[in-house]
Design a protein around this motif. Structure first.
Motif, PDB file in Angstrom:
ATOM      1  N   TYR A  64       0.871  -1.171   0.000  1.00 11.13           N
ATOM      2  CA  TYR A  64       0.000   0.000   0.000  1.00 11.13           C
ATOM      3  C   TYR A  64       0.909   1.222   0.000  1.00 11.13           C
ATOM      4  N   ILE A  87      -1.049   4.147   3.637  1.00 16.20           N
ATOM      5  CA  ILE A  87      -2.161   3.519   4.358  1.00 16.20           C
ATOM      6  C   ILE A  87      -3.186   4.534   4.831  1.00 16.20           C
ATOM      7  N   ASP A 125      -4.714   6.407   3.009  1.00 18.63           N
ATOM      8  CA  ASP A 125      -5.767   6.433   1.994  1.00 18.63           C
ATOM      9  C   ASP A 125      -6.797   5.324   2.214  1.00 18.63           C
ATOM     10  N   LEU A 126      -6.493   4.370   3.102  1.00 22.80           N
ATOM     11  CA  LEU A 126      -7.385   3.249   3.340  1.00 22.80           C
ATOM     12  C   LEU A 126      -8.430   3.607   4.385  1.00 22.80           C
ATOM     13  N   VAL A 136      -8.251   3.085   8.862  1.00 22.95           N
ATOM     14  CA  VAL A 136      -6.900   2.870   9.382  1.00 22.95           C
ATOM     15  C   VAL A 136      -6.569   3.928  10.428  1.00 22.95           C
ATOM     16  N   ASP A 184       0.620  -5.185   1.185  1.00 20.73           N
ATOM     17  CA  ASP A 184      -0.687  -5.394   0.567  1.00 20.73           C
ATOM     18  C   ASP A 184      -0.782  -6.870   0.181  1.00 20.73           C
ATOM     19  N   ILE A 233      -3.929  -3.685   9.589  1.00 19.20           N
ATOM     20  CA  ILE A 233      -2.669  -3.538   8.861  1.00 19.20           C
ATOM     21  C   ILE A 233      -1.732  -4.683   9.227  1.00 19.20           C
TER      22      ILE A 233
END
Length: 245
Positions: free
Chosen positions: A123, A126, A128-129, A132, A175, A191
């Motif tokens: 990734y 992270i 952007d996830l 998280v 990822d 994660i």
């Protein structure tokens, strides 16, 4: 063998108007030394030279550092600074270690290099996830959070349990897993915090920084596990090469 040689890659360091230097955080060297190993610096030079130094190593430590270049795992470039020449060296080291079953321990970037070297992806950010939490970053304060560890894993054996509190300072993460790797620790937000090789190869990568936490349960045991694996692997290699009587 009492003190195995543990290869530790150096990284290029550049300042505007100055000549390039090769360097590494002293914590990695002192952690290996405290665990009973002898660190062997590996500069980011031509691959034949790197290969010659690798051949002397009983184990490898891939340290933290700059982002792995997204191009190396087939992703679009990002704005973050990368060191493509160092990627070439460390990915080669990880692949050689996989072929030869040389014990390997990757820290933060080192975990990511191990994953990419074996065909995995990362990734890029992270943050952007969805969902998280705070994992810190290069220019941000260190964050501490819990992890859950897979029972029966190398990591669980080294740390003596299936839960730990770790220091976090990263914005990238594993990822898709590389070939022959499995996730063995996750944070509460999902994660991947640690990976290791399946089968009989000692290859472990963690997303946190045990070299900065030697006073905590997540510090020294991981470096000792690497050094012990390096001793065992060297003894086994010597036994295989010994002429039959």
């Amino acid at each position: 063998m009492d003190q195995p040689l543990i290869g530790v890659p150096l990284r290029p360091w550049r300042r505007p108007g100055k000549r390039e230097r090769w360097m590494q955080t002293p914590d990695f060297f002192t952690s290996v030394r405290a665990a009973g190993g002898v660190p062997l610096p590996i500069p980011p030079m031509d691959l034949p030279g790197v290969r010659a130094l690798y051949a002397m190593c009983d184990g490898l430590l891939l340290p933290g550092g700059k982002d792995v270049d997204p191009i190396s795992y087939g992703a679009a470039p990002r704005e973050e600074e990368t060191l493509p020449d160092l990627d070439i060296v460390e990915i080669a080291l990880a692949r050689w270690a996989a072929e030869d079953k040389v014990p390997l321990f990757g820290v933060c970037r080192g975990e990511q290099v191990l994953n990419v070297a074996l065909g995995g992806t990362l990734y890029g950010h992270i943050g952007d996830l969805p969902g998280v939490g705070d994992h810190g970053g290069d220019d941000l304060p260190t964050v501490w959070h819990e992890i859950e560890i897979t029972e029966g894993s190398l990591l669980a054996a080294a740390l003596g349990g299936v839960r730990a509190t770790v220091n976090s300072r990263h914005h990238q993460a594993v990822d898709r897993l590389g070939d022959g790797l499995r996730a063995v620790a996750v944070s509460p937000d999902g994660i991947v915090e640690a990976i290791e090789a399946e089968g009989d190869w000692f290859a472990l990568g963690v997303q946190w920084h045990p070299e900065e936490a030697s006073e905590r349960a997540t510090g020294g045991p991981l470096f000792r596990a690497l050094v012990e694996a390096a001793v065992d692997a060297s003894v086994e290699a010597s036994a295989r090469s010994r002429p039959a009587v």
